[in-house]
Motif scaffolding. Structure first.
Motif, PDB file in Angstrom:
ATOM      1  N   ILE A   1      36.844  38.729  38.160  1.00  0.00           N
ATOM      2  CA  ILE A   1      37.890  39.695  37.789  1.00  0.00           C
ATOM      3  C   ILE A   1      39.032  39.647  38.799  1.00  0.00           C
ATOM      4  CG2 ILE A   1      38.390  42.182  37.651  1.00  0.00           C
ATOM      5  CD1 ILE A   1      35.515  42.462  36.428  1.00  0.00           C
ATOM      6  N   PHE A   2      38.698  39.572  40.077  1.00  0.00           N
ATOM      7  CA  PHE A   2      39.734  39.537  41.106  1.00  0.00           C
ATOM      8  C   PHE A   2      40.576  38.277  40.972  1.00  0.00           C
ATOM      9  CE2 PHE A   2      36.945  42.370  43.950  1.00  0.00           C
ATOM     10  CZ  PHE A   2      37.540  43.498  43.429  1.00  0.00           C
ATOM     11  N   ARG A   3      39.920  37.163  40.666  1.00  0.00           N
ATOM     12  CA  ARG A   3      40.678  35.927  40.480  1.00  0.00           C
ATOM     13  C   ARG A   3      41.621  36.045  39.292  1.00  0.00           C
ATOM     14  NH1 ARG A   3      36.030  32.823  40.739  1.00  0.00           N
ATOM     15  NH2 ARG A   3      35.390  32.384  42.877  1.00  0.00           N
ATOM     16  N   ARG A   4      41.145  36.722  38.231  1.00  0.00           N
ATOM     17  CA  ARG A   4      41.995  36.887  37.049  1.00  0.00           C
ATOM     18  C   ARG A   4      43.206  37.748  37.381  1.00  0.00           C
ATOM     19  NH1 ARG A   4      38.916  39.638  32.645  1.00  0.00           N
ATOM     20  NH2 ARG A   4      40.163  41.377  33.396  1.00  0.00           N
ATOM     21  N   ILE A   5      42.985  38.802  38.179  1.00  0.00           N
ATOM     22  CA  ILE A   5      44.121  39.642  38.581  1.00  0.00           C
ATOM     23  C   ILE A   5      45.115  38.801  39.377  1.00  0.00           C
ATOM     24  CG2 ILE A   5      44.851  41.610  39.988  1.00  0.00           C
ATOM     25  CD1 ILE A   5      42.150  42.932  39.333  1.00  0.00           C
ATOM     26  N   ALA A   6      44.604  37.969  40.281  1.00  0.00           N
ATOM     27  CA  ALA A   6      45.485  37.118  41.086  1.00  0.00           C
ATOM     28  C   ALA A   6      46.303  36.186  40.200  1.00  0.00           C
ATOM     29  CB  ALA A   6      44.651  36.312  42.081  1.00  0.00           C
ATOM     30  N   GLU A   7      45.634  35.628  39.196  1.00  0.00           N
ATOM     31  CA  GLU A   7      46.311  34.644  38.352  1.00  0.00           C
ATOM     32  C   GLU A   7      47.225  35.279  37.312  1.00  0.00           C
ATOM     33  OE1 GLU A   7      42.956  32.482  36.913  1.00  0.00           O
ATOM     34  OE2 GLU A   7      42.444  31.813  38.947  1.00  0.00           O
ATOM     35  N   GLN A   8      46.734  36.355  36.703  1.00  0.00           N
ATOM     36  CA  GLN A   8      47.493  36.913  35.576  1.00  0.00           C
ATOM     37  C   GLN A   8      48.502  37.965  35.987  1.00  0.00           C
ATOM     38  OE1 GLN A   8      44.951  38.254  32.433  1.00  0.00           O
ATOM     39  NE2 GLN A   8      44.065  36.230  32.054  1.00  0.00           N
ATOM     40  N   THR A   9      48.169  38.777  36.959  1.00  0.00           N
ATOM     41  CA  THR A   9      49.061  39.882  37.310  1.00  0.00           C
ATOM     42  C   THR A   9      49.913  39.529  38.526  1.00  0.00           C
ATOM     43  OG1 THR A   9      47.404  41.418  36.495  1.00  0.00           O
ATOM     44  CG2 THR A   9      49.182  42.354  37.818  1.00  0.00           C
ATOM     45  N   LEU A  10      49.234  39.145  39.614  1.00  0.00           N
ATOM     46  CA  LEU A  10      49.945  38.966  40.878  1.00  0.00           C
ATOM     47  C   LEU A  10      50.884  37.757  40.860  1.00  0.00           C
ATOM     48  CD1 LEU A  10      49.854  40.757  43.304  1.00  0.00           C
ATOM     49  CD2 LEU A  10      48.261  39.175  44.383  1.00  0.00           C
ATOM     50  N   SER A  11      50.507  36.727  40.136  1.00  0.00           N
ATOM     51  CA  SER A  11      51.343  35.515  40.118  1.00  0.00           C
ATOM     52  C   SER A  11      52.659  35.765  39.381  1.00  0.00           C
ATOM     53  CB  SER A  11      50.586  34.366  39.456  1.00  0.00           C
ATOM     54  OG  SER A  11      50.425  34.636  38.083  1.00  0.00           O
ATOM     55  N   GLN A  12      52.679  36.800  38.551  1.00  0.00           N
ATOM     56  CA  GLN A  12      53.903  37.150  37.824  1.00  0.00           C
ATOM     57  C   GLN A  12      54.919  37.831  38.738  1.00  0.00           C
ATOM     58  OE1 GLN A  12      53.798  37.562  33.910  1.00  0.00           O
ATOM     59  NE2 GLN A  12      52.150  36.078  34.085  1.00  0.00           N
ATOM     60  N   VAL A  13      54.417  38.321  39.867  1.00  0.00           N
ATOM     61  CA  VAL A  13      55.275  39.088  40.764  1.00  0.00           C
ATOM     62  C   VAL A  13      55.935  38.133  41.765  1.00  0.00           C
ATOM     63  CG1 VAL A  13      55.328  40.968  42.460  1.00  0.00           C
ATOM     64  CG2 VAL A  13      53.736  41.071  40.532  1.00  0.00           C
ATOM     65  N   SER A  14      57.239  38.240  41.888  1.00  0.00           N
ATOM     66  CA  SER A  14      57.978  37.380  42.824  1.00  0.00           C
ATOM     67  C   SER A  14      57.564  37.647  44.263  1.00  0.00           C
ATOM     68  CB  SER A  14      59.476  37.650  42.660  1.00  0.00           C
ATOM     69  OG  SER A  14      60.144  37.549  43.903  1.00  0.00           O
TER      70      SER A  14
END
Lengths: 181, 181
Positions: free
Chosen positions: A131-144
């Motif tokens: 789940i944490f990896r998914r947050i990193a990939e899907q949510t956090l990577s979208q943030v500049s």
DNA sequence: GTCGACATGTAAATAGTTACATGATTCT
DNA sequence: AGAATCATGTAACTATTTACATGTCGAC
């Protein structure tokens, strides 16, 4: 000293950058703070009402067709109130762990049952990591990278990953000890 | 499904080996399970009464002079009830962390304040490690290796140490990132 | 004699969850 | 047409903590 309800700070923090509805706050929490902070709908709506009563937020209704959305905006006094809390030392929380309690009483039951508990938690911990990896990939990577929140969001995520990994190591240690008996 | 009060299992587990008073249970918890399970006196006495009402424990009064001590003993049905719970999968608890919440909102304040929070927690984590070492030296070392509880008590202690160490590593990482900005 | 630890409890308040309740909109 | 999601809320319940209350006993 009475215990303070900290939900209001979570809500004020979410409103700090931009006005939002209760529902939007809940949605965002589910994909960001859920592993270290959650609110339920039964807590957020009454709390928003209380914050408005105390002048820390204001609200306006928007309509998409007939569907109402109540948008809440933090006030100057709300920001001040929030920042006062930010400056206070974070309380260390005494968390209960049912798994550790069962393991503490492990001598009352069989090794098989103890191992079963640990193996089950190992599965959960691995899922948590995913789940944490998914947050990193899907949510956090979208943030500049320039976004002021990014480094802090990374840190909380990194906490979750690091602790999940430590727990996994511990679980494997314990499972091995119990199996080689 | 209503949430279950798990205090009763902690109490039954403590009574599994030998009859004890509520006060003794509280004392022992303070030097053993306190970092993953605590009860307060306002919860343990009413719970013991409820357990007796339900036939899971019996009690007798002992007197040292005029000072009363109510000794509780687990019954056969109490043991069965406890072991049924032991066999159920441990629930994963959703813990709230005020520190992570503050860090998540770190962009609303200064780097100095964020660093201060982390440094404070680092002190607490080091203190936690010291406490665990003291338990290992003062409490656990008194217990014979043959004692059936020992390996399980070691495991819960090892969990606390391992997680505290992981947290310390993470804190140092975060402090470094924030200082080199 | 008084202070701290021993020992057991109650009252009151608060926090937090689950279940309930309602209705709109979108997607299939 | 029906299911899922959007969106907001209330009622009821349970858990848990803090403060209060009472009295004993041993040490200094």
């Amino acid at each position: 000293m009475k215990k303070e309800n900290k939900s209001k700070y979570a809500i004020l923090g979410m409103l700090f950058d931009k006005p939002q509805s209760g529902y939007e706050i809940l949605q965002f929490m589910k994909e960001s703070t859920t592993h270290f902070w959650q609110e339920s709908d039964a807590s957020i709506y009454p709390m928003l009402k209380a914050l408005e009563r105390d002048g820390l937020v204001t609200s306006r209704s928007e309509f998409v067709g007939k569907r109402e959305r109540k948008i809440f905006e933090i006030t100057a006094s709300g920001k001040k109130y929030f920042l006062t809390w930010m400056a206070l030392p974070a309380e260390k929380e005494n968390n209960r762990s049912e798994l550790l309690l069962k393991l503490f009483f492990g001598a009352t039951t069989t090794q098989e049952e103890n191992i079963k508990q640990l193996v089950m938690r190992r599965g959960q911990a691995q899922e948590t990591k995913r789940i944490f990896r998914r947050i990193a990939e899907q949510t956090l990577s979208q943030v500049s990278d320039e976004h002021p929140h990014k480094q802090f969001w990374s840190m909380t995520l990194r906490y979750g990953l690091k602790l999940a990994e430590a727990e996994l190591e511990w679980l494997d240690e314990c499972i091995n000890i119990l199996k080689n008996k």
